[in-house]
Motif scaffolding. Structure first.
Motif, PDB file in Angstrom:
ATOM      1  N   ARG A 185      13.469 -33.512   6.828  1.00 15.12           N
ATOM      2  CA  ARG A 185      12.633 -34.537   6.472  1.00 15.12           C
ATOM      3  C   ARG A 185      13.116 -35.923   7.096  1.00 15.12           C
ATOM      4  N   THR A 186      13.636 -35.974   8.106  1.00 12.16           N
ATOM      5  CA  THR A 186      13.796 -37.104   8.990  1.00 12.16           C
ATOM      6  C   THR A 186      12.923 -37.536   9.772  1.00 12.16           C
ATOM      7  N   GLY A 187      11.411 -36.798   9.820  1.00 13.21           N
ATOM      8  CA  GLY A 187      10.587 -37.010  10.624  1.00 13.21           C
ATOM      9  C   GLY A 187       9.791 -38.360  10.450  1.00 13.21           C
ATOM     10  N   LEU A 188       8.942 -38.898  11.271  1.00 12.64           N
ATOM     11  CA  LEU A 188       8.353 -40.153  11.170  1.00 12.64           C
ATOM     12  C   LEU A 188       7.197 -40.140  11.466  1.00 12.64           C
ATOM     13  N   SER A 189       6.452 -38.960  11.209  1.00 11.86           N
ATOM     14  CA  SER A 189       4.893 -38.978  11.275  1.00 11.86           C
ATOM     15  C   SER A 189       4.257 -38.291  10.385  1.00 11.86           C
ATOM     16  N   GLY A 190       4.775 -37.739   9.167  1.00 11.56           N
ATOM     17  CA  GLY A 190       4.233 -37.255   8.138  1.00 11.56           C
ATOM     18  C   GLY A 190       4.050 -35.643   8.431  1.00 11.56           C
ATOM     19  N   GLU A 243       8.076 -38.597  21.211  1.00  8.06           N
ATOM     20  CA  GLU A 243       9.267 -37.698  20.523  1.00  8.06           C
ATOM     21  C   GLU A 243       9.048 -37.510  19.195  1.00  8.06           C
ATOM     22  N   HIS A 244       8.295 -38.324  18.264  1.00  4.76           N
ATOM     23  CA  HIS A 244       8.201 -38.395  17.059  1.00  4.76           C
ATOM     24  C   HIS A 244       7.146 -37.135  16.510  1.00  4.76           C
ATOM     25  N   GLY A 245       6.308 -36.862  17.277  1.00  9.15           N
ATOM     26  CA  GLY A 245       5.007 -36.075  17.063  1.00  9.15           C
ATOM     27  C   GLY A 245       4.002 -36.589  16.349  1.00  9.15           C
ATOM     28  N   VAL A 246       2.850 -35.794  16.116  1.00 10.78           N
ATOM     29  CA  VAL A 246       1.559 -36.272  15.669  1.00 10.78           C
ATOM     30  C   VAL A 246       1.497 -36.359  13.997  1.00 10.78           C
ATOM     31  N   GLY A 247       1.756 -35.015  13.446  1.00  6.77           N
ATOM     32  CA  GLY A 247       1.619 -35.144  11.978  1.00  6.77           C
ATOM     33  C   GLY A 247       0.393 -35.756  11.394  1.00  6.77           C
ATOM     34  N   VAL A 248       0.576 -36.189  10.413  1.00  5.93           N
ATOM     35  CA  VAL A 248      -0.635 -36.780   9.743  1.00  5.93           C
ATOM     36  C   VAL A 248      -1.025 -38.353  10.266  1.00  5.93           C
ATOM     37  N   LEU A 249       0.237 -39.136  10.623  1.00  2.00           N
ATOM     38  CA  LEU A 249      -0.138 -40.493  11.133  1.00  2.00           C
ATOM     39  C   LEU A 249      -0.829 -40.771  12.097  1.00  2.00           C
ATOM     40  N   LYS A 250      -0.912 -39.870  13.264  1.00  4.10           N
ATOM     41  CA  LYS A 250      -1.498 -39.952  14.403  1.00  4.10           C
ATOM     42  C   LYS A 250      -2.617 -39.112  14.959  1.00  4.10           C
ATOM     43  N   LYS A 251      -2.977 -38.276  13.868  1.00  3.23           N
ATOM     44  CA  LYS A 251      -4.105 -36.981  14.422  1.00  3.23           C
ATOM     45  C   LYS A 251      -5.503 -37.829  14.820  1.00  3.23           C
ATOM     46  N   TRP A 308      -5.581 -40.285  16.819  1.00  4.63           N
ATOM     47  CA  TRP A 308      -5.222 -40.763  18.049  1.00  4.63           C
ATOM     48  C   TRP A 308      -4.811 -39.532  18.936  1.00  4.63           C
ATOM     49  N   LEU A 309      -4.512 -38.549  18.398  1.00  4.84           N
ATOM     50  CA  LEU A 309      -4.342 -37.176  19.440  1.00  4.84           C
ATOM     51  C   LEU A 309      -5.525 -36.926  19.689  1.00  4.84           C
ATOM     52  N   ALA A 310      -6.823 -36.944  18.842  1.00  6.79           N
ATOM     53  CA  ALA A 310      -8.197 -36.575  19.435  1.00  6.79           C
ATOM     54  C   ALA A 310      -8.610 -37.545  20.652  1.00  6.79           C
ATOM     55  N   ARG A 311      -8.194 -39.078  20.485  1.00  2.05           N
ATOM     56  CA  ARG A 311      -8.587 -39.939  21.293  1.00  2.05           C
ATOM     57  C   ARG A 311      -7.851 -39.592  22.693  1.00  2.05           C
ATOM     58  N   GLU A 312      -6.524 -39.161  22.756  1.00  4.38           N
ATOM     59  CA  GLU A 312      -5.882 -38.914  23.914  1.00  4.38           C
ATOM     60  C   GLU A 312      -6.250 -38.025  24.499  1.00  4.38           C
ATOM     61  N   ILE A 313      -6.590 -36.486  23.743  1.00  2.00           N
ATOM     62  CA  ILE A 313      -6.730 -35.172  24.788  1.00  2.00           C
ATOM     63  C   ILE A 313      -8.203 -34.990  24.954  1.00  2.00           C
ATOM     64  N   LEU A 361      -6.395 -18.135   8.740  1.00  2.00           N
ATOM     65  CA  LEU A 361      -6.765 -18.696   7.488  1.00  2.00           C
ATOM     66  C   LEU A 361      -6.591 -20.108   7.362  1.00  2.00           C
ATOM     67  N   GLY A 362      -5.916 -20.788   8.456  1.00  2.00           N
ATOM     68  CA  GLY A 362      -5.447 -22.168   7.996  1.00  2.00           C
ATOM     69  C   GLY A 362      -4.398 -22.374   7.228  1.00  2.00           C
ATOM     70  N   ILE A 363      -3.536 -21.529   6.855  1.00  2.00           N
ATOM     71  CA  ILE A 363      -2.599 -21.800   5.710  1.00  2.00           C
ATOM     72  C   ILE A 363      -1.276 -22.500   6.186  1.00  2.00           C
ATOM     73  N   LEU A 364      -0.952 -22.468   7.638  1.00  2.00           N
ATOM     74  CA  LEU A 364       0.067 -23.093   8.002  1.00  2.00           C
ATOM     75  C   LEU A 364       0.006 -24.679   8.403  1.00  2.00           C
ATOM     76  N   ASN A 365       0.722 -25.316   7.336  1.00  2.00           N
ATOM     77  CA  ASN A 365       0.844 -26.843   7.581  1.00  2.00           C
ATOM     78  C   ASN A 365      -0.484 -27.453   7.875  1.00  2.00           C
ATOM     79  N   PRO A 366      -1.509 -27.197   6.961  1.00  2.00           N
ATOM     80  CA  PRO A 366      -2.979 -27.613   6.982  1.00  2.00           C
ATOM     81  C   PRO A 366      -2.870 -29.047   7.156  1.00  2.00           C
ATOM     82  N   GLY A 367      -3.946 -29.861   7.846  1.00  2.00           N
ATOM     83  CA  GLY A 367      -4.184 -31.117   7.920  1.00  2.00           C
ATOM     84  C   GLY A 367      -3.045 -31.956   8.714  1.00  2.00           C
ATOM     85  N   LYS A 368      -2.387 -31.231   9.397  1.00  2.00           N
ATOM     86  CA  LYS A 368      -1.329 -31.858  10.460  1.00  2.00           C
ATOM     87  C   LYS A 368      -1.985 -31.689  11.982  1.00  2.00           C
ATOM     88  N   LEU A 369      -1.390 -32.408  12.670  1.00  2.00           N
ATOM     89  CA  LEU A 369      -2.104 -32.486  14.265  1.00  2.00           C
ATOM     90  C   LEU A 369      -3.509 -32.990  14.246  1.00  2.00           C
TER      91      LEU A 369
END
Length: 485
Positions: A102-107, A443-451, A453-458, A476-484
């Protein structure tokens, strides 16, 4: 680095409800049934349900990212434990959020309401180190620094070195496709992951990739999982490439009267064909913060500090060549280290950067925008304008050799207006990065913080394809829902 977490309103669309195969929403299974099923099949002590304890697993180190309340935290020790959790979650339609340190910086590791948090830190065995094949086989909970030290004993190295390498785990590094200080020469995590064992959403175990030096059989599913933030499956074993241990590096510090001059030096170094093992930049704000915290005696007139390192057979010659380029670009002082001890002293300022910036206001929001090296100067100038516009302190330390900037917004979390301005400045920095031909995360990833902005980029077509891939692996959408996304 310890960051203060900012509470944010929960996104109702990312609540614990999951989506079944027909697209209808269904609520997670009854909590008592879930817990009973987990306790019945998993070893004693591996299922945590005390709310005071599970709350401590609810979030990573990102600011402005909502986090829910887990129904349970599971600390598996075997692949079979992970498989049982996923089979149970599939049957009961319960979301599962995988976590490392849990050292990540994107939620990306933040819990959702009613989920099972799957903390993989107890799966921490180094299963094999093979000096002939130059591979290591590890479980996901192995700490990056522990692996590095273990392979060093065999004359080998595992190059990826995130700044949190003393605590972050290999599984987390894989999930976020993390980088580090040495990426300019040695590349990022994705370049060292040869093969994976992955537990899928329904509990099946799949192997991807290889352990050979070469291999091109089928689609590269290994790379697909790297950076997927636990949204496609749970990594339970990794085959990692190793390299021969390089010689000790020597470091050079060059001070500049402007950030643009430092960026000119960077461009000259890269254009000249030099291959530093490290090429880092700190702006005036960061240098001042480090001075205030550690009293390192860096000149008050320093507008930018460039650090370069070489681990070649003749690093002193390489430093001399780079030092000359820095002087030609306008460096006011160039200080090459003569040995490893001096090199370590010169690197101390860079290692203290984020801690020093946190001390400015008590809370930091660390961005992770990567731009082409040739446009790094424009990025730094733009960040300075944004800081002035919002009346905020924003320090920048950067993996300059990669164009990967870490603008760090310093603010008072108890001041609602300042918190608002911090978030708005963060968004403007990301927009600037895209305008300069960059990416929202290096290098920090998208997570919750930048999702958003991911849509804008790609773009819409890219987003549609990514969601289609997610649907194949996790219908079923059960793996880490709401991320990316």
């Amino acid at each position: 680095m310890i960051m203060s977490r900012i509470e944010a309103p929960r996104d109702e669309d990312d609540a614990a409800a999951t989506v079944n195969r027909t697209g209808d929403r269904s609520t997670p299974g009854d909590r008592s049934t879930l817990v009973d099923r987990l306790l019945a099949a998993l070893p004693a002590g591996s299922v945590l349900t005390d709310p005071d304890v599970t709350a401590s697993y609810a979030h990573d180190m990102a600011s402005f990212c909502p986090a829910g309340a887990p129904a349970a935290v599971v600390l598996p020790r075997t692949v079979e434990d992970v498989q049982h959790v996923m089979r149970t979650a599939t049957e009961l339609r319960v979301p599962v959020v995988p976590q490392g340190a849990r050292t990540g910086l994107s939620g990306a590791a933040n819990a959702t309401d009613g989920c099972v948090v799957l903390s993989l830190t107890k799966m921490d065995r180094i299963l094999e180190i093979n000096p002939v094949d130059r591979v290591a086989v590890v479980e996901p909970g192995v700490v990056n620094a522990a692996l590095s030290r273990a392979v060093n004993e065999h004359g080998l190295s595992y190059p990826p070195d995130p700044s949190s390498w003393e605590t972050c785990t290999i599984g987390g590094n894989i999930g976020t496709a993390s980088g580090g200080l040495c990426c300019v020469k040695y590349g990022v995590t994705a370049e060292y992951v040869l093969g994976l064992d992955v537990v899928l959403a329904d509990g099946r175990l799949m192997s991807t990739g290889r352990r050979t030096a070469k291999g091109v059989a089928g689609y590269d599913l290994t790379r697909l999982f790297v950076g997927s933030e636990g949204s496609l499956g749970i990594v339970v074993r990794a085959v990692l490439a190793l390299r021969p241990q390089p010689p000790e590096q020597l470091v050079l510090a060059a001070e500049f009267a402007s950030a643009s001059a430092a960026c000119d030096a960077l461009c000259a170094i890269m254009e000249g064909g030099h291959v530093p093992s490290l090429l880092e930049l700190m702006d005036r704000t960061t240098v001042q913060a480090v001075n205030d915290l550690a009293h390192m005696g860096l000149p008050e007139t320093t507008e930018a500090l460039l650090l370069a390192a070489f681990d070649t057979t003749d690093p002193a010659a390489d430093l001399a060549a780079v030092g000359a380029l820095c002087e030609a670009a306008g460096a006011t002082q160039v200080v090459p280290a003569e040995d490893a001890a001096e090199s370590e002293l010169l690197l101390q300022a860079r290692r203290l950067a984020l801690t020093a910036l946190e001390a400015v206001k008590g809370t930091t929001m660390i961005d992770d925008v990567c731009v082409p090296r040739s446009r790094l100067g424009e990025m730094l100038e733009g960040i300075e304008r944004i800081a002035a516009k919002y009346g905020l302190t924003i320090g920048v330390c950067a993996h300059a050799g990669d164009g990967n900037t870490h603008p760090t917004v310093c603010f008072d979390a108890c001041d609602p207006d300042e918190s608002r301005r911090a978030r708005e400045s963060f968004d403007e920095i990301m927009a600037l990065g895209l305008e300069l031909g960059g990416t929202i995360t290096g290098e920090h990833g998208v997570g919750v913080l930048k999702k958003e902005w991911l849509a804008r980029e790609i773009g819409p077509v890219g987003l549609e394809m990514q969601r289609a891939v997610k649907q194949v692996f996790d219908p079923l959408g059960i793996l880490n829902p709401g991320k990316l996304f």
